[in-house]
Design a protein around this motif. Sequence first.
Motif, short mmCIF file in Angstrom:
data_model
loop_
_atom_site.label_atom_id
_atom_site.label_comp_id
_atom_site.label_asym_id
_atom_site.label_seq_id
_atom_site.Cartn_x
_atom_site.Cartn_y
_atom_site.Cartn_z
N GLY A 168 0.81 -1.22 0.00
CA GLY A 168 0.00 0.00 0.00
C GLY A 168 0.84 1.26 0.00
N ALA A 169 2.01 1.22 0.59
CA ALA A 169 2.81 2.43 0.78
C ALA A 169 3.62 2.81 -0.44
N CYS A 170 4.08 1.86 -1.23
CA CYS A 170 5.09 2.13 -2.24
C CYS A 170 4.62 1.75 -3.64
N THR A 171 4.65 2.72 -4.54
CA THR A 171 4.24 2.49 -5.91
C THR A 171 5.10 1.44 -6.58
N GLY A 172 6.41 1.44 -6.30
CA GLY A 172 7.31 0.46 -6.90
C GLY A 172 6.94 -0.96 -6.56
N VAL A 173 6.54 -1.19 -5.31
CA VAL A 173 6.11 -2.53 -4.90
C VAL A 173 4.84 -2.92 -5.65
N ARG A 174 3.89 -1.99 -5.72
CA ARG A 174 2.63 -2.29 -6.40
C ARG A 174 2.85 -2.60 -7.88
N ARG A 175 3.65 -1.79 -8.55
CA ARG A 175 3.90 -2.01 -9.99
C ARG A 175 4.50 -3.38 -10.24
N ALA A 176 5.48 -3.75 -9.42
CA ALA A 176 6.16 -5.03 -9.63
C ALA A 176 5.22 -6.20 -9.37
N VAL A 177 4.52 -6.18 -8.23
CA VAL A 177 3.62 -7.28 -7.89
C VAL A 177 2.49 -7.37 -8.91
N ASP A 178 1.91 -6.23 -9.28
CA ASP A 178 0.80 -6.24 -10.23
C ASP A 178 1.24 -6.77 -11.59
N MET A 179 2.48 -6.50 -11.99
CA MET A 179 2.99 -7.00 -13.26
C MET A 179 3.00 -8.53 -13.27
N PHE A 180 3.47 -9.13 -12.18
CA PHE A 180 3.50 -10.59 -12.09
C PHE A 180 2.10 -11.16 -11.91
N THR A 181 1.21 -10.41 -11.27
CA THR A 181 -0.17 -10.86 -11.12
C THR A 181 -0.88 -10.89 -12.46
N ARG A 182 -0.72 -9.82 -13.24
CA ARG A 182 -1.35 -9.77 -14.55
C ARG A 182 -0.85 -10.88 -15.48
N ALA A 183 0.39 -11.29 -15.28
CA ALA A 183 0.96 -12.36 -16.11
C ALA A 183 0.51 -13.74 -15.67
N GLY A 184 -0.32 -13.83 -14.62
CA GLY A 184 -0.82 -15.11 -14.14
C GLY A 184 0.18 -15.90 -13.32
N ILE A 185 1.23 -15.22 -12.84
CA ILE A 185 2.27 -15.90 -12.07
C ILE A 185 1.92 -15.92 -10.58
N LEU A 186 1.30 -14.83 -10.10
CA LEU A 186 0.93 -14.72 -8.69
C LEU A 186 -0.56 -14.42 -8.56
N LYS A 187 -1.16 -14.94 -7.47
CA LYS A 187 -2.50 -14.55 -7.05
C LYS A 187 -2.43 -14.20 -5.57
N CYS A 188 -2.92 -13.01 -5.22
CA CYS A 188 -2.61 -12.44 -3.91
C CYS A 188 -3.86 -12.01 -3.15
N PHE A 189 -3.71 -11.92 -1.83
CA PHE A 189 -4.72 -11.30 -0.98
C PHE A 189 -4.00 -10.47 0.08
#
Length: 355
Positions: A168-189
């Motif tokens: 929630g705090a860092c845009t860099g963390v969100r961009r990286a995680v979301d990139m892997f999520t969109r690629a179907g590599i990660l699913k998160c909660f």
Amino acid sequence: MRSILCFLSALSLPCLVPGTPLTPELQRLINTFPDKKDVIPTTSRKFKEDIARHCRICHQQTVLEMGCYHGYGTAVLSRLFKRVLVVDYSKENLAKNKARNQNRSNVIFFRQDLYEGSQPVYWASALMQNDIDVVVIDALHEFNDVASDIDGALSFPRVKTLIFDDYGACTGVRRAVDMFTRAGILKCFGIGMDWFDLSRDVWDAPMDKEDKEGKLPEGLICQVFRRGPWLWGQISEGGRHVWDVRLEGVPFACYKLFAITGFVLPDFDFEFHVRAGQIRFLWKDQLHKELRLPYNVSQFRIHLPSSRHLPGREMIFSPRLRSCFFYDERDIPRYSCRAGQDMTGLIKSAIEFEE
């Protein structure tokens, strides 16, 4: 103060229900630690509690903690997991962590450079012989750093779960995680505090409009759906290859390495720029000498066509893509290249090698 039990991303993931109650002993321990609103670099007590509540079989597993601060998280992980491997490059952080967890026999500490390539062995390769099941990623928070952390974590064949702080705090963390999520590599909660509320306690104001509208969680627990080495090199951000996004337009200065009495000294020779699928090389002592070559990418390597003007055909980059080495036919580094002519980093990395 609201807490988040489930974070519904763009993929509309189902909420995972916590399955393990906290023991009174662990709850008391967590209550003795500072909260995030008091010590920003640590995680909230709620974040630590949520990890514990999802640890159904952690006592059988090994966790790798990337970035340890002063050992509050390590103390909790060491009571949940069979073994904890801690990786950090800060001598101060490791010393304070060791002091806090000196009575924990299942914790092993490693001082390892995760990003700059100042050590000859890539950190994931150095730890590959360990059966790592879970990785906690909480080191540097820029996009490039987090993406390389994820890529390294996914190279471990047994890894099933990744845990992130400061989503929630860092845009860099969100961009990286979301990139892997969109690629179907990660699913998160989501886990931890609602970052909008937490940020008001820490900074007296919400962090940004995105957080206010999206109710972002402090951290994430992510299930790995695909894993294997170098996944980062196979995915894109916004339709462009990640290599192009991170390298295009960045000037690299390349220095020839001379070994003198056991030390390696740099001498500037040429520079290069990556643009539109080509690399443009320029030499300092020949104003009109220029070379443009196409390139291919695999892992953290750029492969070039053969040219008598270059010291080699392969450029091996650090995970941050801020430095690289040209190797000769004997696999000896002969040239070191640094983004933005970073001489301090160049000398730090070059000194590791001898003739």
